[in-house]
Design a protein around this motif. Sequence first.
Motif, PDB file in Angstrom:
ATOM      1  N   LYS A 197       0.836  -1.209   0.000  1.00  0.00           N
ATOM      2  CA  LYS A 197       0.000   0.000   0.000  1.00  0.00           C
ATOM      3  C   LYS A 197       0.868   1.256   0.000  1.00  0.00           C
ATOM      4  CE  LYS A 197      -3.805   2.213   2.513  1.00  0.00           C
ATOM      5  NZ  LYS A 197      -4.723   2.110   3.683  1.00  0.00           N
ATOM      6  N   GLY A 198       1.955   1.234   0.781  1.00  0.00           N
ATOM      7  CA  GLY A 198       2.851   2.379   0.815  1.00  0.00           C
ATOM      8  C   GLY A 198       3.540   2.631  -0.520  1.00  0.00           C
ATOM      9  N   ILE A 199       3.975   1.549  -1.166  1.00  0.00           N
ATOM     10  CA  ILE A 199       4.595   1.685  -2.498  1.00  0.00           C
ATOM     11  C   ILE A 199       3.582   2.240  -3.488  1.00  0.00           C
ATOM     12  CG2 ILE A 199       5.629   0.418  -4.427  1.00  0.00           C
ATOM     13  CD1 ILE A 199       7.499   0.569  -2.081  1.00  0.00           C
ATOM     14  N   HIS A 200       2.361   1.739  -3.426  1.00  0.00           N
ATOM     15  CA  HIS A 200       1.288   2.209  -4.312  1.00  0.00           C
ATOM     16  C   HIS A 200       1.059   3.711  -4.131  1.00  0.00           C
ATOM     17  CE1 HIS A 200      -2.561   2.021  -6.491  1.00  0.00           C
ATOM     18  NE2 HIS A 200      -3.018   2.826  -5.552  1.00  0.00           N
ATOM     19  N   GLN A 201       1.079   4.172  -2.901  1.00  0.00           N
ATOM     20  CA  GLN A 201       0.795   5.580  -2.626  1.00  0.00           C
ATOM     21  C   GLN A 201       1.965   6.498  -2.962  1.00  0.00           C
ATOM     22  OE1 GLN A 201      -0.306   5.278   1.523  1.00  0.00           O
ATOM     23  NE2 GLN A 201      -2.485   5.032   1.063  1.00  0.00           N
ATOM     24  N   ARG A 202       3.199   6.036  -2.740  1.00  0.00           N
ATOM     25  CA  ARG A 202       4.352   6.926  -2.844  1.00  0.00           C
ATOM     26  C   ARG A 202       5.120   6.813  -4.156  1.00  0.00           C
ATOM     27  NH1 ARG A 202       8.192   6.217   2.084  1.00  0.00           N
ATOM     28  NH2 ARG A 202       9.147   8.041   1.085  1.00  0.00           N
ATOM     29  N   PHE A 203       5.250   5.600  -4.699  1.00  0.00           N
ATOM     30  CA  PHE A 203       6.169   5.403  -5.819  1.00  0.00           C
ATOM     31  C   PHE A 203       5.539   4.788  -7.067  1.00  0.00           C
ATOM     32  CE2 PHE A 203       8.761   4.542  -1.885  1.00  0.00           C
ATOM     33  CZ  PHE A 203       9.358   5.796  -1.830  1.00  0.00           C
ATOM     34  N   ASN A 204       4.476   4.024  -6.899  1.00  0.00           N
ATOM     35  CA  ASN A 204       3.965   3.248  -8.025  1.00  0.00           C
ATOM     36  C   ASN A 204       2.443   3.173  -7.956  1.00  0.00           C
ATOM     37  OD1 ASN A 204       3.460   1.470 -10.095  1.00  0.00           O
ATOM     38  ND2 ASN A 204       4.693  -0.210  -9.289  1.00  0.00           N
ATOM     39  N   PRO A 205       1.759   4.223  -8.407  1.00  0.00           N
ATOM     40  CA  PRO A 205       0.293   4.255  -8.300  1.00  0.00           C
ATOM     41  C   PRO A 205      -0.414   3.196  -9.129  1.00  0.00           C
ATOM     42  CG  PRO A 205       1.118   6.102  -9.613  1.00  0.00           C
ATOM     43  CD  PRO A 205       2.307   5.456  -8.988  1.00  0.00           C
ATOM     44  N   ASP A 206       0.324   2.558 -10.041  1.00  0.00           N
ATOM     45  CA  ASP A 206      -0.281   1.516 -10.882  1.00  0.00           C
ATOM     46  C   ASP A 206      -0.147   0.119 -10.280  1.00  0.00           C
ATOM     47  OD1 ASP A 206      -0.988   3.398 -12.860  1.00  0.00           O
ATOM     48  OD2 ASP A 206       1.026   3.311 -13.715  1.00  0.00           O
ATOM     49  N   LEU A 207       0.541  -0.001  -9.140  1.00  0.00           N
ATOM     50  CA  LEU A 207       0.781  -1.324  -8.556  1.00  0.00           C
ATOM     51  C   LEU A 207      -0.514  -1.958  -8.066  1.00  0.00           C
ATOM     52  CD1 LEU A 207       2.860  -3.467  -7.607  1.00  0.00           C
ATOM     53  CD2 LEU A 207       2.995  -2.223  -5.436  1.00  0.00           C
ATOM     54  N   GLN A 208      -0.763  -3.178  -8.516  1.00  0.00           N
ATOM     55  CA  GLN A 208      -1.933  -3.944  -8.113  1.00  0.00           C
ATOM     56  C   GLN A 208      -1.473  -5.236  -7.424  1.00  0.00           C
ATOM     57  OE1 GLN A 208      -5.083  -2.709  -8.667  1.00  0.00           O
ATOM     58  NE2 GLN A 208      -4.084  -0.891  -9.539  1.00  0.00           N
ATOM     59  N   ILE A 209      -2.393  -5.880  -6.733  1.00  0.00           N
ATOM     60  CA  ILE A 209      -2.102  -7.195  -6.172  1.00  0.00           C
ATOM     61  C   ILE A 209      -2.619  -8.248  -7.142  1.00  0.00           C
ATOM     62  CG2 ILE A 209      -2.521  -8.794  -4.280  1.00  0.00           C
ATOM     63  CD1 ILE A 209      -2.646  -6.394  -2.416  1.00  0.00           C
ATOM     64  N   GLU A 210      -1.699  -9.010  -7.699  1.00  0.00           N
ATOM     65  CA  GLU A 210      -2.070 -10.062  -8.639  1.00  0.00           C
ATOM     66  C   GLU A 210      -2.913 -11.117  -7.938  1.00  0.00           C
ATOM     67  OE1 GLU A 210      -2.063 -11.667 -12.491  1.00  0.00           O
ATOM     68  OE2 GLU A 210      -1.147  -9.799 -11.826  1.00  0.00           O
ATOM     69  N   GLY A 211      -2.544 -11.431  -6.713  1.00  0.00           N
ATOM     70  CA  GLY A 211      -3.327 -12.382  -5.947  1.00  0.00           C
ATOM     71  C   GLY A 211      -2.489 -13.079  -4.894  1.00  0.00           C
ATOM     72  N   ILE A 212      -3.179 -13.760  -3.995  1.00  0.00           N
ATOM     73  CA  ILE A 212      -2.549 -14.599  -2.979  1.00  0.00           C
ATOM     74  C   ILE A 212      -2.608 -16.040  -3.462  1.00  0.00           C
ATOM     75  CG2 ILE A 212      -2.769 -15.482  -0.620  1.00  0.00           C
ATOM     76  CD1 ILE A 212      -3.981 -12.718   0.119  1.00  0.00           C
ATOM     77  N   LEU A 213      -1.457 -16.708  -3.431  1.00  0.00           N
ATOM     78  CA  LEU A 213      -1.349 -18.089  -3.916  1.00  0.00           C
ATOM     79  C   LEU A 213      -0.965 -18.999  -2.761  1.00  0.00           C
ATOM     80  CD1 LEU A 213      -1.094 -20.184  -6.294  1.00  0.00           C
ATOM     81  CD2 LEU A 213       1.342 -19.526  -6.382  1.00  0.00           C
ATOM     82  N   PHE A 214      -1.797 -19.970  -2.455  1.00  0.00           N
ATOM     83  CA  PHE A 214      -1.439 -20.946  -1.423  1.00  0.00           C
ATOM     84  C   PHE A 214      -0.454 -21.958  -1.999  1.00  0.00           C
ATOM     85  CE2 PHE A 214      -5.752 -19.718   0.144  1.00  0.00           C
ATOM     86  CZ  PHE A 214      -5.329 -19.124   1.320  1.00  0.00           C
TER      87      PHE A 214
END
Length: 258
Positions: free
Chosen positions: A169-186
């Motif tokens: 979330k911090g990276i998304h806000q400060r450096f990379n507004p396009d960063l998404q979470i691809e997903g959680i993989l078990f």
Amino acid sequence: MCKIIAIANQKGGVAKTTTTINLGVGLSKVGKRVMLIDADPQGHLTMGLGFPKNLRVTLKTMMENIIMGLEFDPREAILHHEEGIDVIPSNKLLSGMDMSLFTVEDREKVLKEYLELLENDYDYILIDCMPSLGMMTINALSAADSVLIPVQPQYYAADGLMELLKVVKGIHQRFNPDLQIEGILFTMDSSHYNNSKRNKQAVRDAYGAEIRIFDQTIPRTEALAETASEGVSIFSYYAKGKGAYSYQALVQEVLNHA
């Protein structure tokens, strides 16, 4: 257009490297141009694909060239693997990069600047992150379009995700507004155990409403554990097993999410 996916979790032993290799080879098998980046000084991805750990030109070399503003061939570090993927290797010398980056202007974006020189040649770039939330991982997240989070379904899995998600979330806000979470993989899943089922449900309850959780889980198998010493993916080592099937299904989920 190239999609850059960071495979990250500050916890070690959750199959980040195994997932990077097998997702990458799986994408290559369906015709995608794939580059894997070893962003971990342990060099497990490099060694897991059969390359030596004493290479002269590595990711560290390329990032130092960016830092010093030198003219260089960004493809000099590329290694070609027999299964159709390209690799930017690393070794223990990368461990000094965190300290080097602290004195650099725009230090969070050095890896991004390097990958921008390569991305036109690839459909997917996968970054195998180190098991920490230091400057190299921050660089990977700043360069990525999305982050895929491998999680072993253990008792503390839901709590362990919290710190990583705060960093994302911090990276998304400060450096990379396009960063998404691809997903959680078990990963490393023993699905027939009640503990595994309960722990996966705890993660789904905590995060499933906001974050995609892959339908496919990666089983704990001997074949997947043995691939690292063979220098190949599960598709070459044991194509008819559960491990290969699971990563093939993961590839399809990633493609469907593109």
